[in-house]
Design a protein around this motif. Structure first.
Motif, PDB file in Angstrom:
ATOM      1  N   LYS A   5       0.815  -1.219   0.000  1.00 15.72           N
ATOM      2  CA  LYS A   5       0.000   0.000   0.000  1.00 15.72           C
ATOM      3  C   LYS A   5       0.842   1.260   0.000  1.00 15.72           C
ATOM      4  O   LYS A   5       0.368   2.334  -0.331  1.00 15.72           O
ATOM      5  CB  LYS A   5      -0.923   0.004   1.219  1.00 15.72           C
ATOM      6  CG  LYS A   5      -2.062  -0.972   1.077  1.00 15.72           C
ATOM      7  CD  LYS A   5      -3.055  -0.758   2.185  1.00 15.72           C
ATOM      8  CE  LYS A   5      -3.825  -2.032   2.468  1.00 15.72           C
ATOM      9  NZ  LYS A   5      -4.641  -1.878   3.670  1.00 15.72           N
ATOM     10  N   LYS A  18      -1.834   3.319  -1.935  1.00 12.57           N
ATOM     11  CA  LYS A  18      -3.027   3.412  -1.077  1.00 12.57           C
ATOM     12  C   LYS A  18      -3.771   4.741  -1.236  1.00 12.57           C
ATOM     13  O   LYS A  18      -4.953   4.828  -0.916  1.00 12.57           O
ATOM     14  CB  LYS A  18      -2.661   3.180   0.390  1.00 12.57           C
ATOM     15  CG  LYS A  18      -1.825   4.283   1.006  1.00 12.57           C
ATOM     16  CD  LYS A  18      -1.537   4.008   2.486  1.00 12.57           C
ATOM     17  CE  LYS A  18      -0.610   5.087   3.047  1.00 12.57           C
ATOM     18  NZ  LYS A  18      -0.172   4.778   4.399  1.00 12.57           N
ATOM     19  N   TYR A  22      -5.610   2.185  -5.418  1.00 14.24           N
ATOM     20  CA  TYR A  22      -6.123   1.221  -4.444  1.00 14.24           C
ATOM     21  C   TYR A  22      -7.636   1.332  -4.272  1.00 14.24           C
ATOM     22  O   TYR A  22      -8.355   0.342  -4.221  1.00 14.24           O
ATOM     23  CB  TYR A  22      -5.412   1.454  -3.110  1.00 14.24           C
ATOM     24  CG  TYR A  22      -5.828   0.527  -1.994  1.00 14.24           C
ATOM     25  CD1 TYR A  22      -5.430  -0.812  -1.997  1.00 14.24           C
ATOM     26  CD2 TYR A  22      -6.581   0.993  -0.922  1.00 14.24           C
ATOM     27  CE1 TYR A  22      -5.792  -1.664  -0.963  1.00 14.24           C
ATOM     28  CE2 TYR A  22      -6.951   0.144   0.113  1.00 14.24           C
ATOM     29  CZ  TYR A  22      -6.554  -1.187   0.083  1.00 14.24           C
ATOM     30  OH  TYR A  22      -6.913  -2.023   1.109  1.00 14.24           O
TER      31      TYR A  22
END
Ligand SMILES: [Zn+2]
Length: 132
Positions: A5, A18, A22
């Motif tokens: 992430k 992230k 994501y």
């Protein structure tokens, strides 16, 4: 190579995974075909196989009836090293869009003009390979 992430990368935004693609892989809808293109590239890099299937147009010539086999081959491909994505052009009409890009994967460069179609959401439809 799998993305964590905190990895920076593949779609070229310069943001951490992230903070970027994501959210699409976890269900947010991309607002245009360019976002979809980028998030599909990073889905390969992140091994988000279902996202590739889900964002391929059901009528696309690339949509495979045998989903299990298809997912296997996507998974194999996703083990490649997705180094870099360069967006060269983006053109959008009401229900159809094109993104031309160069994707650096392992030791080759994929130069493609992808076509996207919109139903309720955007989907990848097909692509035309161009010479580098
Ligand atoms: Zn991204």
């Amino acid at each position: 190579m799998k993305l964590s992430k905190n990895s920076k990368f593949p779609c070229g935004s310069g943001k951490k995974y992230k903070m970027c693609c994501y959210r699409f892989h976890k269900g947010s809808l991309s607002k245009n075909a360019l976002e979809l293109m980028k998030s599909r590239y990073s889905a390969y890099a992140a091994g988000e196989i279902d996202y590739i299937v889900k964002t391929t147009h059901p009528k696309s010539p690339l949509f495979e009836e045998n989903i299990i086999e298809w997912k296997k081959s996507i998974r194999e491909f996703s083990k490649s090293n997705f180094k870099k994505l360069e967006i060269l052009d983006f053109f959008e009409r009401e229900n159809e869009a094109f993104v031309e890009f160069r994707a650096y994967i392992d030791d080759f460069v994929l130069h493609e003009k992808s076509r996207f179609k919109k139903e309720k959401n955007w989907f990848y439809y097909d692509g035309e390979f161009l010479s580098s």
